[in-house]
Design an enzyme around this catalytic site. Sequence first.
Site, PDB file in Angstrom:
ATOM      1  N   LEU A  64       0.843  -1.189   0.000  1.00 15.37           N
ATOM      2  CA  LEU A  64       0.000   0.000   0.000  1.00 15.37           C
ATOM      3  C   LEU A  64       0.882   1.245   0.000  1.00 15.37           C
ATOM      4  O   LEU A  64       1.779   1.378   0.849  1.00 15.37           O
ATOM      5  CB  LEU A  64      -0.911   0.027   1.232  1.00 15.37           C
ATOM      6  CG  LEU A  64      -1.784  -1.212   1.483  1.00 15.37           C
ATOM      7  CD1 LEU A  64      -2.511  -1.082   2.815  1.00 15.37           C
ATOM      8  CD2 LEU A  64      -2.782  -1.398   0.351  1.00 15.37           C
ATOM      9  N   GLY A 319     -11.351   1.013  -0.585  1.00 13.74           N
ATOM     10  CA  GLY A 319      -9.940   1.199  -0.914  1.00 13.74           C
ATOM     11  C   GLY A 319      -9.066   0.262  -0.107  1.00 13.74           C
ATOM     12  O   GLY A 319      -9.448  -0.858   0.223  1.00 13.74           O
ATOM     13  N   GLU A 320      -7.834   0.695   0.167  1.00 12.62           N
ATOM     14  CA  GLU A 320      -6.892  -0.048   1.000  1.00 12.62           C
ATOM     15  C   GLU A 320      -6.392  -1.336   0.356  1.00 12.62           C
ATOM     16  O   GLU A 320      -5.668  -2.102   0.969  1.00 12.62           O
ATOM     17  CB  GLU A 320      -7.492  -0.396   2.368  1.00 12.62           C
ATOM     18  CG  GLU A 320      -8.014   0.775   3.160  1.00 12.62           C
ATOM     19  CD  GLU A 320      -8.621   0.333   4.491  1.00 12.62           C
ATOM     20  OE1 GLU A 320      -8.633  -0.886   4.791  1.00 12.62           O
ATOM     21  OE2 GLU A 320      -9.095   1.203   5.235  1.00 12.62           O
ATOM     22  N   GLY A 321      -6.830  -1.644  -0.858  1.00 12.69           N
ATOM     23  CA  GLY A 321      -6.478  -2.926  -1.454  1.00 12.69           C
ATOM     24  C   GLY A 321      -7.453  -4.039  -1.130  1.00 12.69           C
ATOM     25  O   GLY A 321      -7.200  -5.206  -1.467  1.00 12.69           O
TER      26      GLY A 321
END
Length: 376
Positions: A64, A319-321
């Site tokens: 990230l 988000g955040e992966g």
Amino acid sequence: MNLDDFSDLIERPDGAVRRDAEERRERLAVPPGALGRLDELGEWLTAAQGAVPVRPVERPRVVLFAGDHGVASLDVSGRPAGGAYALVRGVLDGASPLAVLARRMDVPVRVVDAGLDCDPGLLPDDVVRRRVRRGSGRIDVEDALTPEQAEEAVRLGMAVADEEADSGTDLVVLGDLSVGGTTAAAVLVAALCGTDASVVTGRGGAGIDDLAWMRKCAAVRDALRRARPVLGDQLELLAAAGGADLAAVTGFLLQSAVRRMPVILDGVVSAACALVAQRAAFRAPDWWLAGQLTGEPAQQKALDRMALEPLLDQKVTVGEGVGALLALPLVRAAAAFAAELPERAPEPDLSQAAEPEPSREPEPSRGGEPGAADGV
């Protein structure tokens, strides 16, 4: 630095190996097509690894890139400007959706501070501290980065990709931790696809109301005016309308393709950076997968331009992966099927079977001849 140089460094995944994988798939006991896209996914991974049968994905990692964007001060995000450090703490303290998922899947997480706008003391010790600058410029009225900072950020992403490849990471789940990042991403996509601001502007990861969306559209429109004159140079484009984290993601994607390391993209930010990277090296997208569709219009437009079809459509916008990590079990399942399903037993070759001998009737006894009665 000229990002176009990557075009000569990046090769496609091994086509001959992929053909071998396709031929092997034809021999499996499960009929071709019965596993849907997992067949294609297994063949893609085989070509990326250059080995038949495919190896299992044993050492994935979430990477990230974190940064704050000055445009967030216009209230275009559902999160406070300069608040990306809170997202970082949530991930590394184990309280965020990504942290929960990564813990369950036993996948390590690496967070890189590319451009957070906070005191370094607010960050956990395990953050990779390679900040290019504190926050990024307000892209509607000024450049996000200087040309020197843009190059430094791209080289940061390249260095992280090299570190992951050297450490044995066999698949990267790529994401971002940013506030204002979706606005910058929308500008990049609109500039590269030649569309208007309203076509690419979404509601962002945290969600915004109609007034905030109109402010975001205006910011994207104004930033587009500044981005279009530098479309011929990807590095200048990242400096004008990107940010330290977006430039680092772009460098990471390009160098990952050079190192033949597959990457799963997450949302609109990674898709926008991938589009910039594709502009520099047209073969690079062959090394990437689109994890999931978020519903952000800029992401859909970028993926369409790169001909990448998302593995999932769950509309995860956090988000955040997270969306990319949700796709990881599919990749692992595809690898397991391609490697472990048995081949069909060979059919017997009936043309080589022995013909049965015709039956023979016993000959009748020839009575009246000498010796016939006593067998002489």
